[in-house]
Design an enzyme around this catalytic site. Structure first.
Site, mmCIF file in Angstrom:
data_model
loop_
_atom_site.group_PDB
_atom_site.id
_atom_site.type_symbol
_atom_site.label_atom_id
_atom_site.label_comp_id
_atom_site.label_asym_id
_atom_site.label_seq_id
_atom_site.Cartn_x
_atom_site.Cartn_y
_atom_site.Cartn_z
ATOM 1 C CG ASN A 1 -1.857 1.160 1.146
ATOM 2 O OD1 ASN A 1 -2.347 1.498 0.207
ATOM 3 N ND2 ASN A 1 -2.170 1.820 2.463
ATOM 4 C CE LYS B 1 -0.455 -2.034 -11.414
ATOM 5 N NZ LYS B 1 -0.005 -2.046 -10.035
#
Length: 511
Positions: free
Chosen positions: A117, A399
């Site tokens: 993360n 993405k």
């Protein structure tokens, strides 16, 4: 006479090579010494806990910098690359055929889910952690992850914890948002990956002038890639804490991969092995398509499974590396790793990962380099490592907004945080979507769709220029929509485009 001259020249050549080697070694020592002095100066700009955390970070950085100075040329000899043995990459169907663990709850209580993360949402025009971007029905990546694990814990009456590896870029914002999960049935832990100094490409010294993250030093630091997970997890004390609780394995994946859910069949593969043959590392791989030719692949090298990234490939062999017929699979970055093995390898300093040299240019024009590592590269350090060739559905990264369109569409249904392909979709593959630069930022992208089109029968979509979509649009087959410079195309509500090319002022042609 000739023999004498030959020996003289040979000795001169040998002396020259020795001299060059000594000179290079002297230069390396000088660079390391200068770097050490600069790092000490940076440490002297702060006190207390921050100084100790930074000192630990700098130890890892110094080790990476030392190795960086030693490296010459590609890290693999192409001639030594072998295809992995048949049994070292198992088909998922074979793993699944063995069924679920004998005691699912007991197996799950040995597991920890770790999400990488550390990334920001800047490439999609968002501020703050990428994990906080809404991806489906107002749910963020983090929301979906928590829902998945909570569902597991409720279904099997278990206590699988979630661990987030944050970076200095994402830690503060992530911790604020974690308050909302207080009443969920998931224990959430966080730790921070290291903070390394960016290196001036010319001087090979740090750009930073002190340890702060403000003013001229705002761009002076970087998180050193997800390979840093091993050292930072170990240094945080969380690794030992989880082992003490009886946890044995972590399932690591990127938080933006919506296909990376806990798989009970793979978990069984881990926990059912006899102790002497325990698999310490599983890498999920999947079949390459033309879109994945740059993805890292598994090879056999010096008798061990090894991850081969495109950056390690000699230039003469790059096309061969991209070949879908020779290198058929790529790394999804879904990894299952033994906690005890991480602890052992860290304590013995045996964690071996290739260095990735990432060149960048800062806003002011300064050329810098970042030294990074990748988590999967450590596979060769673990015993009895295995690849599992999983279905493509376990690799669903978001993405770009093109990826976002897919996961927001009716191609997928959402259940307990998990996305599954609609049974109404006749093909197992997802459509190929290419949205132009007008759609790059999430906010702009959202304003261009009154509702997400029906894409169940779509094969290919290309959209370029100033294009908007009305409500209840249906796209089928191959659809190409190109608004010429200065033009705007509004796809009317209720339109059905099937194998169409739309260009100019809504001129529609069959394709």
């Amino acid at each position: 006479m000739f023999v004498f001259l030959y020996h003289t020249l040979y000795l001169c050549k040998g002396d020259a090579e020795r001299g060059m080697a000594q000179f290079e070694e002297m230069m390396r020592q000088q660079l390391e010494s200068s770097m050490h002095s600069e790092l000490e100066k940076l440490l002297d700009t702060t006190t207390g806990p921050e100084k100790e955390v930074s000192r630990k970070d700098f130890e890892g950085f110094s080790n990476l910098f030392h190795r960086f100075l030693q490296v010459k040329g590609p890290s693999v000899e192409w001639i030594k690359i072998r295809r992995p043995p048949e049994d070292s990459i198992q088909p998922y169907d074979k793993i699944a055929a063995r069924g679920l663990p004998n005691n699912v709850a007991e197996s799950l209580n040995k597991l920890v889910v770790v999400k990488l993360n550390g990334g920001l949402g800047t490439s999609m025009g968002c501020k703050g952690p990428k994990s906080l971007i809404s991806v489906r029905n107002e749910n963020t990546f983090l929301d979906l992850t928590v829902q998945q694990i909570e569902h597991l814990n409720k279904t099997y009456n278990t206590d699988v914890p979630l661990v987030l590896m944050n970076s200095f870029n994402t830690d503060e914002d992530t911790k604020k948002i974690l308050q909302k999960y207080k009443h969920h049935r998931v224990k959430i832990h966080t730790f921070n990956q290291s903070r390394y100094p960016r290196i001036n490409k010319e001087s090979l010294l740090p750009v930073a002038t002190d340890l702060s993250m403000k003013g001229p030093n705002a761009e002076a630091w970087y998180p050193p890639g997800h390979g840093d997970i091993y050292a930072s997890f170990y240094n945080s004390g969380l690794l030992d804490q989880l082992i003490a609780q009886g946890r044995e394995y972590i399932f690591v994946s990127n938080i933006d991969n919506l296909g990376a859910t806990v798989d009970l069949h793979i978990l069984r593969q881990l926990v059912s092995q006899p102790n002497g043959k325990r698999c310490e590392f599983i890498m999920e791989v999947t079949d390459k398509t033309r879109a994945d030719v740059k993805g890292g692949t598994l090879i056999q090298y010096d008798g061990k499974l090894r991850l081969l990234e495109i950056a390690q490939v000699p230039k003469a062999h790059v096309d061969e590396f991209k070949s879908v017929s020779k290198f058929k699979i790529f790394n999804t970055n879904n990894l299952w790793i033994s906690l005890a093995a991480i602890k052992r390898l860290q304590e013995q300093s045996m964690m071996d990962m290739e260095i990735i040299v990432n060149p960048k240019t800062l806003d002011g024009g300064l050329n810098i380099i970042q030294l990074e590592t990748a988590v999967g590269a450590a596979i060769k350090s673990f015993d009895n490592a295995l690849g599992i060739n999983v279905p493509r559905s376990r690799f669903l990264p978001v993405k770009t907004t093109s990826d976002l369109l897919l996961v927001m569409s009716n191609l997928y249904s959402l259940d307990a945080g998990s996305l599954t392909m609609s049974p109404k979709r006749e093909f197992p593959t997802t459509p190929h979507v290419k949205l132009g630069c007008s759609f790059t930022k999430v906010q702009e992208y959202l304003t261009r769709f009154e509702s997400i089109p029906d894409m169940l029968e779509l094969d290919h979509l290309t959209v370029s220029g100033d294009v908007t979509f009305g409500k209840n649009v249906s796209l089928k087959g191959t659809v190409i929509i190109i608004a010429n410079h200065g033009d705007r195309i509004d796809i009317p509500a209720g339109s059905m485009l099937e194998n169409k090319i739309v260009s100019g002022n809504l001129r529609i042609m069959d394709h």
